[in-house]
Write a protein that holds these residues in place. Structure first.
Motif, PDB file in Angstrom:
ATOM      1  N   SER A   1      -0.612  -9.648 -14.898  1.00  0.00           N
ATOM      2  CA  SER A   1       0.302  -9.885 -16.022  1.00  0.00           C
ATOM      3  C   SER A   1      -0.375  -9.658 -17.366  1.00  0.00           C
ATOM      4  O   SER A   1       0.289  -9.389 -18.367  1.00  0.00           O
ATOM      5  CB  SER A   1       0.868 -11.303 -15.958  1.00  0.00           C
ATOM      6  OG  SER A   1      -0.145 -12.258 -16.189  1.00  0.00           O
ATOM      7  N   LYS A   2      -1.706  -9.782 -17.346  1.00  0.00           N
ATOM      8  CA  LYS A   2      -2.472  -9.558 -18.570  1.00  0.00           C
ATOM      9  C   LYS A   2      -3.202  -8.218 -18.555  1.00  0.00           C
ATOM     10  O   LYS A   2      -3.840  -7.859 -19.542  1.00  0.00           O
ATOM     11  CB  LYS A   2      -3.492 -10.678 -18.760  1.00  0.00           C
ATOM     12  CG  LYS A   2      -2.867 -12.042 -18.994  1.00  0.00           C
ATOM     13  CD  LYS A   2      -3.933 -13.108 -19.223  1.00  0.00           C
ATOM     14  CE  LYS A   2      -3.312 -14.468 -19.488  1.00  0.00           C
ATOM     15  NZ  LYS A   2      -4.330 -15.517 -19.701  1.00  0.00           N
ATOM     16  N   GLY A   3      -3.111  -7.530 -17.431  1.00  0.00           N
ATOM     17  CA  GLY A   3      -3.825  -6.263 -17.320  1.00  0.00           C
ATOM     18  C   GLY A   3      -5.322  -6.445 -17.403  1.00  0.00           C
ATOM     19  O   GLY A   3      -6.023  -5.611 -17.987  1.00  0.00           O
ATOM     20  N   THR A   4      -5.832  -7.516 -16.819  1.00  0.00           N
ATOM     21  CA  THR A   4      -7.250  -7.848 -16.976  1.00  0.00           C
ATOM     22  C   THR A   4      -7.915  -8.145 -15.638  1.00  0.00           C
ATOM     23  O   THR A   4      -7.371  -8.862 -14.805  1.00  0.00           O
ATOM     24  CB  THR A   4      -7.432  -9.042 -17.917  1.00  0.00           C
ATOM     25  OG1 THR A   4      -6.759  -8.773 -19.156  1.00  0.00           O
ATOM     26  CG2 THR A   4      -8.911  -9.287 -18.202  1.00  0.00           C
ATOM     27  N   LEU A   5      -9.089  -7.576 -15.492  1.00  0.00           N
ATOM     28  CA  LEU A   5      -9.957  -7.823 -14.353  1.00  0.00           C
ATOM     29  C   LEU A   5     -11.135  -8.653 -14.842  1.00  0.00           C
ATOM     30  O   LEU A   5     -11.626  -8.448 -15.952  1.00  0.00           O
ATOM     31  CB  LEU A   5     -10.461  -6.502 -13.787  1.00  0.00           C
ATOM     32  CG  LEU A   5     -11.483  -6.560 -12.665  1.00  0.00           C
ATOM     33  CD1 LEU A   5     -10.813  -6.972 -11.353  1.00  0.00           C
ATOM     34  CD2 LEU A   5     -12.189  -5.214 -12.497  1.00  0.00           C
ATOM     35  N   TYR A   6     -11.599  -9.582 -14.015  1.00  0.00           N
ATOM     36  CA  TYR A   6     -12.701 -10.462 -14.402  1.00  0.00           C
ATOM     37  C   TYR A   6     -13.821 -10.411 -13.370  1.00  0.00           C
ATOM     38  O   TYR A   6     -13.601 -10.142 -12.190  1.00  0.00           O
ATOM     39  CB  TYR A   6     -12.221 -11.911 -14.508  1.00  0.00           C
ATOM     40  CG  TYR A   6     -11.095 -12.130 -15.474  1.00  0.00           C
ATOM     41  CD1 TYR A   6      -9.781 -12.223 -15.015  1.00  0.00           C
ATOM     42  CD2 TYR A   6     -11.321 -12.257 -16.840  1.00  0.00           C
ATOM     43  CE1 TYR A   6      -8.724 -12.434 -15.891  1.00  0.00           C
ATOM     44  CE2 TYR A   6     -10.278 -12.464 -17.731  1.00  0.00           C
ATOM     45  CZ  TYR A   6      -8.983 -12.550 -17.245  1.00  0.00           C
ATOM     46  OH  TYR A   6      -7.939 -12.757 -18.123  1.00  0.00           O
ATOM     47  N   LEU A   7     -15.012 -10.701 -13.859  1.00  0.00           N
ATOM     48  CA  LEU A   7     -16.138 -10.943 -12.970  1.00  0.00           C
ATOM     49  C   LEU A   7     -16.923 -12.108 -13.546  1.00  0.00           C
ATOM     50  O   LEU A   7     -17.424 -12.028 -14.664  1.00  0.00           O
ATOM     51  CB  LEU A   7     -17.051  -9.726 -12.837  1.00  0.00           C
ATOM     52  CG  LEU A   7     -18.283  -9.933 -11.950  1.00  0.00           C
ATOM     53  CD1 LEU A   7     -17.871 -10.076 -10.481  1.00  0.00           C
ATOM     54  CD2 LEU A   7     -19.287  -8.794 -12.115  1.00  0.00           C
ATOM     55  N   GLU A   8     -17.027 -13.168 -12.795  1.00  0.00           N
ATOM     56  CA  GLU A   8     -17.863 -14.293 -13.178  1.00  0.00           C
ATOM     57  C   GLU A   8     -19.114 -14.275 -12.314  1.00  0.00           C
ATOM     58  O   GLU A   8     -19.033 -14.143 -11.098  1.00  0.00           O
ATOM     59  CB  GLU A   8     -17.114 -15.613 -12.985  1.00  0.00           C
ATOM     60  CG  GLU A   8     -15.934 -15.783 -13.912  1.00  0.00           C
ATOM     61  CD  GLU A   8     -15.348 -17.181 -13.854  1.00  0.00           C
ATOM     62  OE1 GLU A   8     -14.126 -17.302 -13.976  1.00  0.00           O
ATOM     63  OE2 GLU A   8     -16.108 -18.140 -13.691  1.00  0.00           O
TER      64      GLU A   8
END
Length: 121
Positions: A74-81
Motif C-alpha cells: 500500500s506504501k510501495g515500500t520494501l524494508y530490511l531490518e
C-alpha cells in the motif's frame, strides 16, 4: 519501467541495528517479487533476502535470525531490518525487483542505485 529508490543506509556500530527502505510505485509492487542484495568491496554480489508477492521469504544463511524482510504494498515500500550488525555486513545494499515463476527464485530485472552500510567495530 520499475524504479527503485533505497534509503536508510549509513554508519552503525557492531551489535547495532539498521532499517533499509526501498520505495517504488505501489501500483506495480504487488505483483513483483523483491529482494535485497549486497556487495562488499572486492567481493561478489550476494543475496541477503527476498520476498515474493505472496509474502513468502527467503534469507541467506548469514542473514537468518537477525534480519527481517517485509513489504507494504500500500506504501510501495520494501524494508530490511538487520540486527546484531557485524563489520562484515559493511557493503553497498541494493534493492531489486522482478518476477517469480512457480518455484523458481525471483528473477531480478530491476535494480536501485544502492545505499551504503558501514559497520564499525
Amino acid at each position: 519501467q520499475v524504479q527503485l529508490v533505497e534509503s536508510g543506509g549509513g554508519s552503525a556500530q557492531a551489535g547495532g541495528s539498521l532499517r533499509l527502505s526501498c520505495t517504488t510505485s505501489k501500483h506495480t509492487m504487488s505483483g513483483l517479487c523483491m529482494g535485497w542484495l549486497r556487495q562488499a568491496p572486492g567481493k561478489e554480489r550476494e543475496q541477503v533476502a527476498s520476498i515474493n508477492s505472496d509474502g513468502s521469504t527467503m534469507y541467506a544463511e548469514f542473514a537468518k535470525g537477525r534480519s527481517t524482510i517485509s513489504r507494504d504494498n500500500s506504501k510501495g515500500t520494501l524494508y530490511l531490518e538487520m540486527n546484531s550488525l557485524k563489520s562484515e555486513d559493511t557493503a553497498m545494499y541494493y534493492c531489486a525487483a522482478g518476477w517469480a515463476f512457480g518455484d523458481l527464485p525471483c528473477d531480478f530485472g530491476y535494480w536501485g542505485q544502492g545505499t551504503q552500510v558501514t559497520v564499525s567495530p
